[in-house]
Design a protein around this motif. Structure first.
Motif, PDB file in Angstrom:
ATOM      1  N   TRP A 185       0.828  -1.200   0.000  1.00 56.58           N
ATOM      2  CA  TRP A 185       0.000   0.000   0.000  1.00 56.58           C
ATOM      3  C   TRP A 185       0.869   1.259   0.000  1.00 56.58           C
ATOM      4  O   TRP A 185       0.531   2.258  -0.623  1.00 56.58           O
ATOM      5  CB  TRP A 185      -0.952   0.002   1.184  1.00 56.58           C
ATOM      6  CG  TRP A 185      -1.853   1.182   1.156  1.00 56.58           C
ATOM      7  CD1 TRP A 185      -1.871   2.226   2.032  1.00 56.58           C
ATOM      8  CD2 TRP A 185      -2.850   1.484   0.171  1.00 56.58           C
ATOM      9  NE1 TRP A 185      -2.815   3.142   1.662  1.00 56.58           N
ATOM     10  CE2 TRP A 185      -3.437   2.712   0.515  1.00 56.58           C
ATOM     11  CE3 TRP A 185      -3.300   0.834  -0.966  1.00 56.58           C
ATOM     12  CZ2 TRP A 185      -4.446   3.300  -0.226  1.00 56.58           C
ATOM     13  CZ3 TRP A 185      -4.309   1.420  -1.710  1.00 56.58           C
ATOM     14  CH2 TRP A 185      -4.877   2.635  -1.340  1.00 56.58           C
ATOM     15  N   ALA A 186       2.019   1.218   0.662  1.00 53.96           N
ATOM     16  CA  ALA A 186       2.926   2.367   0.665  1.00 53.96           C
ATOM     17  C   ALA A 186       3.440   2.658  -0.740  1.00 53.96           C
ATOM     18  O   ALA A 186       3.737   3.812  -1.072  1.00 53.96           O
ATOM     19  CB  ALA A 186       4.092   2.111   1.612  1.00 53.96           C
ATOM     20  N   GLU A 187       3.543   1.648  -1.591  1.00 55.19           N
ATOM     21  CA  GLU A 187       3.975   1.850  -2.970  1.00 55.19           C
ATOM     22  C   GLU A 187       2.819   2.287  -3.869  1.00 55.19           C
ATOM     23  O   GLU A 187       3.024   3.046  -4.814  1.00 55.19           O
ATOM     24  CB  GLU A 187       4.587   0.573  -3.522  1.00 55.19           C
ATOM     25  CG  GLU A 187       5.891   0.195  -2.858  1.00 55.19           C
ATOM     26  CD  GLU A 187       6.502  -1.045  -3.469  1.00 55.19           C
ATOM     27  OE1 GLU A 187       6.242  -1.307  -4.661  1.00 55.19           O
ATOM     28  OE2 GLU A 187       7.229  -1.742  -2.756  1.00 55.19           O
ATOM     29  N   ILE A 188       1.606   1.805  -3.602  1.00 54.61           N
ATOM     30  CA  ILE A 188       0.456   2.093  -4.460  1.00 54.61           C
ATOM     31  C   ILE A 188      -0.145   3.463  -4.167  1.00 54.61           C
ATOM     32  O   ILE A 188      -0.533   4.182  -5.087  1.00 54.61           O
ATOM     33  CB  ILE A 188      -0.623   0.994  -4.297  1.00 54.61           C
ATOM     34  CG1 ILE A 188      -0.100  -0.323  -4.840  1.00 54.61           C
ATOM     35  CG2 ILE A 188      -1.907   1.385  -4.992  1.00 54.61           C
ATOM     36  CD1 ILE A 188      -1.016  -1.493  -4.575  1.00 54.61           C
ATOM     37  N   GLU A 189      -0.231   3.840  -2.909  1.00 51.27           N
ATOM     38  CA  GLU A 189      -0.943   5.056  -2.520  1.00 51.27           C
ATOM     39  C   GLU A 189      -0.443   6.327  -3.217  1.00 51.27           C
ATOM     40  O   GLU A 189      -1.256   7.136  -3.669  1.00 51.27           O
ATOM     41  CB  GLU A 189      -0.898   5.232  -1.005  1.00 51.27           C
ATOM     42  CG  GLU A 189      -1.778   6.345  -0.517  1.00 51.27           C
ATOM     43  CD  GLU A 189      -1.791   6.436   0.989  1.00 51.27           C
ATOM     44  OE1 GLU A 189      -2.790   6.966   1.514  1.00 51.27           O
ATOM     45  OE2 GLU A 189      -0.829   5.994   1.650  1.00 51.27           O
ATOM     46  N   PRO A 190       0.876   6.527  -3.380  1.00 44.41           N
ATOM     47  CA  PRO A 190       1.315   7.752  -4.070  1.00 44.41           C
ATOM     48  C   PRO A 190       0.910   7.789  -5.549  1.00 44.41           C
ATOM     49  O   PRO A 190       0.896   8.857  -6.158  1.00 44.41           O
ATOM     50  CB  PRO A 190       2.841   7.727  -3.935  1.00 44.41           C
ATOM     51  CG  PRO A 190       3.138   6.768  -2.858  1.00 44.41           C
ATOM     52  CD  PRO A 190       2.006   5.809  -2.801  1.00 44.41           C
ATOM     53  N   ARG A 242      -8.051   1.944  -0.010  1.00 45.60           N
ATOM     54  CA  ARG A 242      -7.443   0.642   0.267  1.00 45.60           C
ATOM     55  C   ARG A 242      -8.502  -0.455   0.335  1.00 45.60           C
ATOM     56  O   ARG A 242      -8.307  -1.551  -0.170  1.00 45.60           O
ATOM     57  CB  ARG A 242      -6.661   0.718   1.568  1.00 45.60           C
ATOM     58  CG  ARG A 242      -5.837  -0.506   1.849  1.00 45.60           C
ATOM     59  CD  ARG A 242      -4.949  -0.278   3.042  1.00 45.60           C
ATOM     60  NE  ARG A 242      -4.111  -1.411   3.306  1.00 45.60           N
ATOM     61  CZ  ARG A 242      -3.142  -1.423   4.187  1.00 45.60           C
ATOM     62  NH1 ARG A 242      -2.876  -0.333   4.881  1.00 45.60           N
ATOM     63  NH2 ARG A 242      -2.416  -2.496   4.389  1.00 45.60           N
ATOM     64  N   ARG A 243      -9.641  -0.151   0.942  1.00 44.13           N
ATOM     65  CA  ARG A 243     -10.718  -1.139   1.017  1.00 44.13           C
ATOM     66  C   ARG A 243     -11.304  -1.436  -0.360  1.00 44.13           C
ATOM     67  O   ARG A 243     -11.666  -2.567  -0.661  1.00 44.13           O
ATOM     68  CB  ARG A 243     -11.806  -0.656   1.959  1.00 44.13           C
ATOM     69  CG  ARG A 243     -11.354  -0.648   3.411  1.00 44.13           C
ATOM     70  CD  ARG A 243     -12.462  -0.293   4.335  1.00 44.13           C
ATOM     71  NE  ARG A 243     -13.467  -1.342   4.330  1.00 44.13           N
ATOM     72  CZ  ARG A 243     -14.662  -1.228   4.867  1.00 44.13           C
ATOM     73  NH1 ARG A 243     -14.999  -0.112   5.467  1.00 44.13           N
ATOM     74  NH2 ARG A 243     -15.515  -2.218   4.825  1.00 44.13           N
TER      75      ARG A 243
END
Length: 59
Positions: A18-23, A44-45
Motif C-alpha cells: 500500500w505504501a507503494e500504491i498510494e502515491p 485501500r478497502r
C-alpha cells in the motif's frame, strides 16, 4: 480458496504494498457544498474488494 490458518488472504493489501500504491493514486477532488453526494470510500478497502472479486472469479 486455499488459505491456510495464520496466512493472510491474497486479496488483502499489505502495508508495504500500500505504501507503494498510494502515491500513484490521484488526489480526491474537494466535495461540493450544495450537493456533496455520497461519502467517498477508503481507497485501500476498494482495492481489496477489486482483488477479492478477481481472485475468486465472481461475476
Amino acid at each position: 480458496m486455499n488459505v491456510r490458518r495464520g496466512e493472510q488472504p491474497p486479496w488483502i493489501v499489505s502495508d508495504e504494498l500500500w505504501a507503494e500504491i498510494e502515491p500513484l493514486l490521484p488526489p480526491r477532488p474537494p466535495r461540493r457544498h450544495r450537493f456533496p453526494g455520497r461519502e467517498p470510500l477508503d481507497d485501500r478497502r476498494v482495492l481489496c474488494g477489486i482483488l477479492f472479486v478477481l481472485h475468486t472469479a465472481m461475476p
